[in-house]
Write a protein that holds these residues in place. Structure first.
Motif, PDB file in Angstrom:
ATOM      1  N   UNK A 154      13.578  12.423   4.939  1.00 46.72           N
ATOM      2  CA  UNK A 154      12.378  11.729   4.453  1.00 46.72           C
ATOM      3  C   UNK A 154      12.745  10.704   3.388  1.00 46.72           C
ATOM      4  N   UNK A 155      13.453  11.136   2.347  1.00 51.97           N
ATOM      5  CA  UNK A 155      13.858  10.186   1.310  1.00 51.97           C
ATOM      6  C   UNK A 155      15.065   9.387   1.779  1.00 51.97           C
ATOM      7  N   UNK A 156      15.994  10.059   2.449  1.00 50.23           N
ATOM      8  CA  UNK A 156      17.210   9.394   2.959  1.00 50.23           C
ATOM      9  C   UNK A 156      17.206   9.379   4.482  1.00 50.23           C
ATOM     10  N   UNK A 157      16.633   8.445   5.159  1.00 49.67           N
ATOM     11  CA  UNK A 157      16.126   7.222   4.557  1.00 49.67           C
ATOM     12  C   UNK A 157      14.880   6.724   5.283  1.00 49.67           C
ATOM     13  N   UNK A 158      13.992   7.707   5.630  1.00 50.48           N
ATOM     14  CA  UNK A 158      12.711   7.250   6.193  1.00 50.48           C
ATOM     15  C   UNK A 158      12.001   6.397   5.153  1.00 50.48           C
ATOM     16  N   UNK A 159      12.254   6.716   3.848  1.00 52.85           N
ATOM     17  CA  UNK A 159      11.582   5.967   2.781  1.00 52.85           C
ATOM     18  C   UNK A 159      11.967   4.488   2.811  1.00 52.85           C
ATOM     19  N   UNK A 160      13.259   4.206   3.076  1.00 56.75           N
ATOM     20  CA  UNK A 160      13.715   2.817   3.099  1.00 56.75           C
ATOM     21  C   UNK A 160      13.215   2.071   4.321  1.00 56.75           C
ATOM     22  N   UNK A 185       0.857  -1.192   0.000  1.00 53.51           N
ATOM     23  CA  UNK A 185       0.000   0.000   0.000  1.00 53.51           C
ATOM     24  C   UNK A 185       0.892   1.240   0.000  1.00 53.51           C
ATOM     25  N   UNK A 186       1.038   1.841  -1.188  1.00 51.10           N
ATOM     26  CA  UNK A 186       1.962   2.974  -1.328  1.00 51.10           C
ATOM     27  C   UNK A 186       1.536   4.161  -0.475  1.00 51.10           C
ATOM     28  N   UNK A 187       0.224   4.385  -0.278  1.00 52.91           N
ATOM     29  CA  UNK A 187      -0.228   5.505   0.561  1.00 52.91           C
ATOM     30  C   UNK A 187       0.135   5.259   2.022  1.00 52.91           C
ATOM     31  N   UNK A 188      -0.074   4.020   2.484  1.00 50.24           N
ATOM     32  CA  UNK A 188       0.275   3.675   3.869  1.00 50.24           C
ATOM     33  C   UNK A 188       1.790   3.848   4.087  1.00 50.24           C
ATOM     34  N   UNK A 189       2.580   3.379   3.078  1.00 48.70           N
ATOM     35  CA  UNK A 189       4.044   3.535   3.146  1.00 48.70           C
ATOM     36  C   UNK A 189       4.407   5.016   3.248  1.00 48.70           C
ATOM     37  N   UNK A 190       3.756   5.863   2.427  1.00 45.53           N
ATOM     38  CA  UNK A 190       4.082   7.292   2.426  1.00 45.53           C
ATOM     39  C   UNK A 190       3.730   7.929   3.764  1.00 45.53           C
ATOM     40  N   UNK A 191       2.613   7.476   4.355  1.00 43.81           N
ATOM     41  CA  UNK A 191       2.241   8.003   5.678  1.00 43.81           C
ATOM     42  C   UNK A 191       3.265   7.574   6.728  1.00 43.81           C
ATOM     43  N   UNK A 205       6.543   6.915   6.221  1.00 44.99           N
ATOM     44  CA  UNK A 205       7.786   7.688   6.087  1.00 44.99           C
ATOM     45  C   UNK A 205       7.590   9.117   6.540  1.00 44.99           C
ATOM     46  N   UNK A 206       6.390   9.657   6.322  1.00 38.20           N
ATOM     47  CA  UNK A 206       6.124  11.033   6.773  1.00 38.20           C
ATOM     48  C   UNK A 206       6.169  11.111   8.297  1.00 38.20           C
ATOM     49  N   UNK A 207       5.673  10.078   8.951  1.00 38.90           N
ATOM     50  CA  UNK A 207       5.709  10.039  10.407  1.00 38.90           C
ATOM     51  C   UNK A 207       7.149   9.960  10.899  1.00 38.90           C
ATOM     52  N   UNK A 208       7.933   9.074  10.273  1.00 35.55           N
ATOM     53  CA  UNK A 208       9.341   8.930  10.682  1.00 35.55           C
ATOM     54  C   UNK A 208      10.117  10.221  10.438  1.00 35.55           C
ATOM     55  N   UNK A 209       9.741  10.949   9.368  1.00 39.82           N
ATOM     56  CA  UNK A 209      10.438  12.203   9.044  1.00 39.82           C
ATOM     57  C   UNK A 209      10.198  13.264  10.111  1.00 39.82           C
ATOM     58  N   UNK A 210       9.213  13.020  10.957  1.00 42.17           N
ATOM     59  CA  UNK A 210       8.916  13.962  12.043  1.00 42.17           C
ATOM     60  C   UNK A 210       9.902  13.871  13.199  1.00 42.17           C
ATOM     61  N   UNK A 211      10.684  12.788  13.223  1.00 42.48           N
ATOM     62  CA  UNK A 211      11.688  12.627  14.285  1.00 42.48           C
ATOM     63  C   UNK A 211      13.033  13.159  13.788  1.00 42.48           C
ATOM     64  N   UNK A 212      13.822  13.782  14.691  1.00 36.95           N
ATOM     65  CA  UNK A 212      15.222  14.058  14.363  1.00 36.95           C
ATOM     66  C   UNK A 212      15.970  12.750  14.605  1.00 36.95           C
ATOM     67  N   UNK A 213      16.336  12.069  13.508  1.00 39.08           N
ATOM     68  CA  UNK A 213      16.881  10.707  13.639  1.00 39.08           C
ATOM     69  C   UNK A 213      18.396  10.681  13.426  1.00 39.08           C
TER      70      UNK A 213
END
Ligand SMILES: [Zn+2]
Length: 458
Positions: free
Chosen positions: A274-280, A172-178, A180-188
């Motif tokens: 977000x892309x590097x690398x919450x997406x992964x 589910x690409x939408x679920x995946x995008x949600x 990664x967006x959540x993970x992008x909210x953290x300073x990781x």
């Protein structure tokens, strides 16, 4: 024309006539870049063997050619041809690709097909290889990466399997995008106080996918970050126990730590990555979700690594521990995801990288893509380098691949505080397609086990 040049040209022509020899011209010559997206094998060969071509370097969607100076205006007058990277000999080409830890600040001459092309004297190339500098010289056959659409012969496909299709359809690409967006909210950043919260969220997502969770703790002693302390951090892991071959493991991994222009500073905000690398990492979670209630023969270890931006440390320490315990022999395959959500050109270009020893895997991934994600324009390379977390698995002899977008240098927000979900062009289309390919491959390497009936009998 100078007699020596006439001699050199005659010699080079003789060499060029040799199969696969259109590469090593020590003489620097002008260059042009040809867009070779989906032109086909015959046309590609025709381009490379033109009389004015001194050497060729293939980079997936683009071809870098060293040409005779007097032929350059003709080349530039043709469609799909643009100016090259200056005057260059193929023997001095050094290729850099998605390097988290910039070991040399040398600027690239240009970007060709998503790869950074640098000039390096041949003597320095030999030294760089010995020193383990991230990057690689041009492979002997002049092919750094090839679009599967430009391969000779019919496209390999997998037999369509309804069980595999059912798993692929759960991506589910939408679920995946949600996610990664959540993970992008953290300073990781590995040094960030919020890294633990991100880890805990990933563990809860693994639990939600019915996995048995644990963490792999280690000490990060950063290389190249003057003054940065050693810290204790970890990799969150979710295990899916195999039904018939539980002691054989498949690792599905991605780093979850992030950075912006600073590398070892957990305070400098924001570091969304977000892309590097919450997406992964979100991709690892989405694959785990697609395999809920799907019994596999082998065990699957879903994990996200920290310490990647500091030099692939989280995955290196993990591989070292498996090597020490002997468990490395249990790992039958590793899939790494890093930056899977940026498609600027709308052609859904994606890469699958591994090393020469595992080049046969590229055909299998190509077949999985052709069958379960035919919209993908897959580009294969067997010249991967130490640029992300599949590397130490490969170095330990594990068949490992890296699946991602078509290069990092195409992404303007790479290692910037602007690496946010909104800047990931066509993320759902590309990320979703890459995950469908990987889901089909995971089903293949993990093996699907017959469903267990309520009474536990097969
Ligand atoms: Zn990365």
């Amino acid at each position: 024309m100078h007699s020596r040049t006439r001699l050199m040209r005659a010699l080079a022509a003789a060499i060029t006539a040799l199969p696969g020899a259109a590469v090593f011209a020590a003489e620097p010559v002008p260059t042009v870049i040809v867009d070779i997206h989906a032109i086909g094998a015959a046309r590609l060969t025709e381009l490379k063997s033109r009389p004015s071509v001194r050497w060729s370097a293939e980079f997936g969607t683009e071809l870098l050619l060293g040409v005779d100076a007097d032929s350059k205006p003709d080349w530039l007058a043709q469609p799909r041809v643009r100016d090259g990277v200056g005057t260059l000999a193929s023997a001095e080409i050094w290729i850099r690709d998605h390097v988290c830890v910039h070991q040399s600040a040398q600027p690239a001459l240009g970007i060709v097909g998503g790869f950074e092309v640098l000039r390096m004297p041949p003597s320095a190339i030999a030294y760089s290889q010995r020193a383990g500098l991230v990057g690689t010289p041009l492979p002997a056959d002049g092919v750094m990466a090839r679009e599967l659409a430009n391969r000779d012969g019919p496209r390999a496909v997998m037999g369509g399997d309804p069980q595999v299709q059912a798993i692929v359809d759960k991506i589910d690409a939408e679920r995946w995008f949600q996610t990664l967006s959540l993970l992008a909210g953290f300073n990781r950043n590995s040094y960030s106080a919020a890294l633990g919260s991100a880890r805990d969220w990933i563990l809860s997502a693994f639990e939600g996918a019915q996995l048995t969770t644990s963490v792999f703790p280690y000490t990060l002693t950063p290389s190249g970050c003057a003054g940065a302390p050693s810290i204790n951090i970890d990799n969150p892991i979710g295990r899916k126990l195999g039904a018939t071959l539980p002691d054989e493991w498949i690792v599905v991994g991605a780093h979850y730590d992030s950075r912006n222009s600073v590398r070892c500073d957990g305070v400098a905000n924001p570091q969304p990555g977000a892309n590097d690398n919450a997406s992964g990492c979100a991709g690892v979670i989405e694959l785990a979700r697609a395999f809920v209630d799907v019994p596999t023969q082998r065990s699957v270890l879903f994990m996200c690594f920290s310490g990647e931006e500091q030099g692939l440390v989280g995955s290196q320490r993990y591989v070292e521990s498996l090597t020490t315990s002997g468990d490395i022999a249990r790992v039958k395959h590793m899939i790494n995801l890093d930056m899977i959500g940026y498609d600027p050109g709308g052609t859904l270009d994606a890469r699958v990288d591994t090393n020469a020893a595992n080049a046969a895997l590229l055909t299998q991934y190509g077949a999985a893509a052709a069958t379960y994600a035919p919209e993908l324009n897959l580009i294969a390379s067997s010249s991967t380098s130490a640029n992300t977390d599949h590397w130490y698995f490969l170095a330990a002899g594990v068949p490992a691949v890296f699946t991602w977008e078509n290069g990092a240098s195409i992404y303007a927000h790479y290692h910037q505080s602007t690496d946010i979900p909104a800047n990931m062009t066509r993320a759902r289309e590309l990320g979703g397609a890459i995950l469908k390919m990987d889901a089909a491959m995971l089903a293949s390497v993990a093996g699907l086990a017959p469903p267990l009936f309520a009474d536990g009998f097969e």
